[in-house]
Design a protein around this motif. Structure first.
Motif, short mmCIF file in Angstrom:
data_model
loop_
_atom_site.label_atom_id
_atom_site.label_comp_id
_atom_site.label_asym_id
_atom_site.label_seq_id
_atom_site.Cartn_x
_atom_site.Cartn_y
_atom_site.Cartn_z
N SER A 107 15.50 30.13 -39.07
CA SER A 107 14.92 31.43 -38.74
C SER A 107 14.99 32.34 -39.97
O SER A 107 15.84 32.17 -40.84
CB SER A 107 15.69 32.05 -37.57
OG SER A 107 15.01 33.17 -37.06
N GLN A 108 14.10 33.31 -40.04
CA GLN A 108 13.97 34.15 -41.22
C GLN A 108 15.30 34.74 -41.67
O GLN A 108 15.64 34.72 -42.86
CB GLN A 108 12.98 35.29 -40.94
CG GLN A 108 12.85 36.32 -42.06
CD GLN A 108 12.34 35.72 -43.36
OE1 GLN A 108 11.48 34.84 -43.33
NE2 GLN A 108 12.86 36.18 -44.50
N SER A 109 16.09 35.28 -40.76
CA SER A 109 17.35 35.91 -41.13
C SER A 109 18.54 35.08 -40.64
O SER A 109 19.56 35.62 -40.23
CB SER A 109 17.44 37.33 -40.57
OG SER A 109 17.32 37.33 -39.16
N ALA A 128 11.14 30.72 -40.54
CA ALA A 128 10.21 31.14 -39.48
C ALA A 128 10.36 32.63 -39.21
O ALA A 128 11.48 33.13 -39.09
CB ALA A 128 10.49 30.36 -38.21
N PRO A 129 9.26 33.38 -39.11
CA PRO A 129 9.35 34.81 -38.79
C PRO A 129 9.98 35.03 -37.42
O PRO A 129 9.94 34.15 -36.55
CB PRO A 129 7.89 35.28 -38.82
CG PRO A 129 7.08 34.03 -38.63
CD PRO A 129 7.87 32.93 -39.26
N GLU A 130 10.56 36.23 -37.24
CA GLU A 130 11.28 36.57 -36.01
C GLU A 130 10.58 37.70 -35.27
O GLU A 130 9.68 38.37 -35.82
CB GLU A 130 12.71 36.97 -36.35
CG GLU A 130 13.49 35.86 -37.04
CD GLU A 130 14.81 36.32 -37.64
OE1 GLU A 130 15.64 35.46 -37.95
OE2 GLU A 130 14.98 37.56 -37.81
N THR A 135 15.24 34.96 -33.10
CA THR A 135 14.54 33.73 -33.45
C THR A 135 13.33 33.53 -32.55
O THR A 135 13.42 33.67 -31.33
CB THR A 135 15.49 32.53 -33.32
OG1 THR A 135 16.58 32.69 -34.22
CG2 THR A 135 14.77 31.23 -33.63
N ASP A 136 12.21 33.19 -33.17
CA ASP A 136 10.97 32.93 -32.44
C ASP A 136 10.78 31.41 -32.38
O ASP A 136 10.47 30.77 -33.39
CB ASP A 136 9.80 33.60 -33.18
CG ASP A 136 8.48 33.47 -32.42
OD1 ASP A 136 8.33 32.51 -31.64
OD2 ASP A 136 7.59 34.31 -32.63
N VAL A 137 10.97 30.84 -31.22
CA VAL A 137 10.90 29.39 -31.07
C VAL A 137 9.52 28.86 -31.45
O VAL A 137 9.39 27.83 -32.13
CB VAL A 137 11.26 28.98 -29.62
CG1 VAL A 137 10.87 27.53 -29.35
CG2 VAL A 137 12.74 29.19 -29.38
N ASP A 138 8.47 29.55 -31.05
CA ASP A 138 7.12 29.09 -31.38
C ASP A 138 6.87 29.11 -32.88
O ASP A 138 6.19 28.23 -33.42
CB ASP A 138 6.08 29.94 -30.65
CG ASP A 138 6.12 29.73 -29.14
OD1 ASP A 138 6.21 28.56 -28.70
OD2 ASP A 138 6.11 30.73 -28.40
N ALA A 139 7.44 30.11 -33.56
CA ALA A 139 7.29 30.17 -35.02
C ALA A 139 8.04 29.01 -35.69
O ALA A 139 7.56 28.44 -36.68
CB ALA A 139 7.81 31.51 -35.54
N LEU A 140 9.21 28.66 -35.16
CA LEU A 140 9.94 27.50 -35.68
C LEU A 140 9.12 26.23 -35.49
O LEU A 140 8.95 25.43 -36.43
CB LEU A 140 11.29 27.35 -34.98
CG LEU A 140 12.41 28.32 -35.34
CD1 LEU A 140 13.60 28.09 -34.41
CD2 LEU A 140 12.86 28.15 -36.78
#
Length: 361
Positions: A107-109, A128-130, A135-140
């Protein structure tokens, strides 16, 4: 000799140095998420007893420690691997599965050490952006490719302290290819709701591509001894044990941790005190108009005003000069004027709030 590209592009941060407080002041450490409540008396007694035999090597298999952890949490000791802090185990898992040119996703941070592991291995790190620091699961999932070998996910996250719901962790895993290893870093797991923690541990134990890491450095108060452990599937543990250091946990640390894990009354008291102090600090931050991220760990990620005279860097210098309080700026990308402030005991926290009031005025 051609060196891996990571040697030429390391993460932009130097290791911190323990500061020396001003003359006449005792250092108050609120910089690295230590517990202010010491450790269990059982752990202390066990460490003292083992110190009486320092000429003997530690058990390289940490058998007594693994047995104690297994009994406490109803886990098979053969599925447990112990490390010199959970950070060693992050590195061990990385070395087992990742080669130069492979991909690691976080995750990004996410925890800075995830990026360090990628740099050591020469892996391509993808962040992955949040959404609102979560945490954004779809972004991961959108970043997963044929080169992806490992996903690091901290629950709760460090340095933000936010919590990805267990259902979302499960959804992430269920949509991953079986060839991708999901490492769940539960360094702050004791601060979760017990039902959530139990569910995460059981879910991790049931799947062949999940590793769960835990530590004795936070709620157990054994940060000085550096003890961590991982729950891994049986096909994975022989390789992890081969890669980790032989005798990686010293004998005193093994003895203390094996005793500490049996004293859950002490851990529950630490968690209750920490939760109360987090609420106490959040109320005062709100009163003072400070922006912070509501979290679930033993710290609060805090943003300072966008004014040079009231910046995070100025405050960090101010509290060290005035009271010997050690704070650090956040080194992760996207947090240029933030500090991850650890929760002290009530006396330390009241002192810090008083300094905030002076500084912001």
């Amino acid at each position: 000799m051609t060196l891996p590209h990571a040697y030429f592009n390391p993460p932009r941060r130097l290791p911190f140095v323990l500061p020396t407080p001003p003359a006449g002041k005792k250092l108050i450490s609120l910089a690295i998420n230590e517990s202010p409540y010491g450790c269990s008396r059982k752990a202390w007694a066990a460490a003292e007893a083992r110190f009486g035999d320092p000429n003997r090597y530690p058990d390289p298999s940490s058998a007594d420690l693994r047995r104690a952890i297994g009994e406490q949490f109803d886990l098979d000791p053969e599925h447990l691997v112990c490390g010199n802090g959970s950070e060693e185990l992050l590195d061990v898992v990385g070395r087992m599965f990742v080669r130069q040119g492979d991909e690691i996703i976080m995750s990004q941070s996410g925890f800075f050490q995830f990026a360090v592991v990628a740099a050591r291995l020469g892996a391509d790190l993808r962040r992955a952006p949040e959404r609102d620091y979560v945490t954004d699961v779809d972004a991961l999932l959108a970043l997963v490719s044929e080169k992806t070998k490992l996903i690091f996910l901290a629950v709760p996250n460090n340095p933000t302290g936010v919590l990805l719901p267990v259902d979302e962790v499960v959804r992430l895993h269920q949509k991953l290819p079986p060839t991708v290893v999901l490492l769940l870093d539960l360094a702050y797991g004791e601060y979760l709701d017990k039902a959530d923690l139990t569910r995460l541990m059981r879910y991790g134990a049931e799947h062949a591509n999940i590793v769960v890491t835990r530590t004795f450095s936070k709620a157990y108060g054994l940060a000085a001894l550096r003890v961590g452990w991982a729950l891994a599937p049986d096909w994975m543990t022989p390789g992890l044990n081969l890669i980790r250091g032989v005798g990686n946990i010293n004998a005193i640390a093994q003895a203390a941790a094996a005793a500490a894990v049996t004293d859950q009354v002490f851990v529950d008291r630490v968690v209750a005190e920490t939760t109360a102090e987090r609420a106490f600090m959040a109320r005062h931050y709100t009163r003072l108009g400070l922006h912070f991220v509501p979290g679930f760990g033993n710290f609060l990620l805090t943003r300072f005003p966008d004014e040079e005279s009231r910046s995070a860097a100025k405050f960090i210098d101010f509290v060290m000069r005035e009271a010997g309080i050690w704070l650090r700026p956040v080194g992760e990308p996207g947090f240029p004027n933030w500090s991850r402030i650890g929760l002290g005991n009530r006396v330390e926290n009241e002192l810090l709030i008083g300094l905030f009031e002076r500084f912001l005025k």
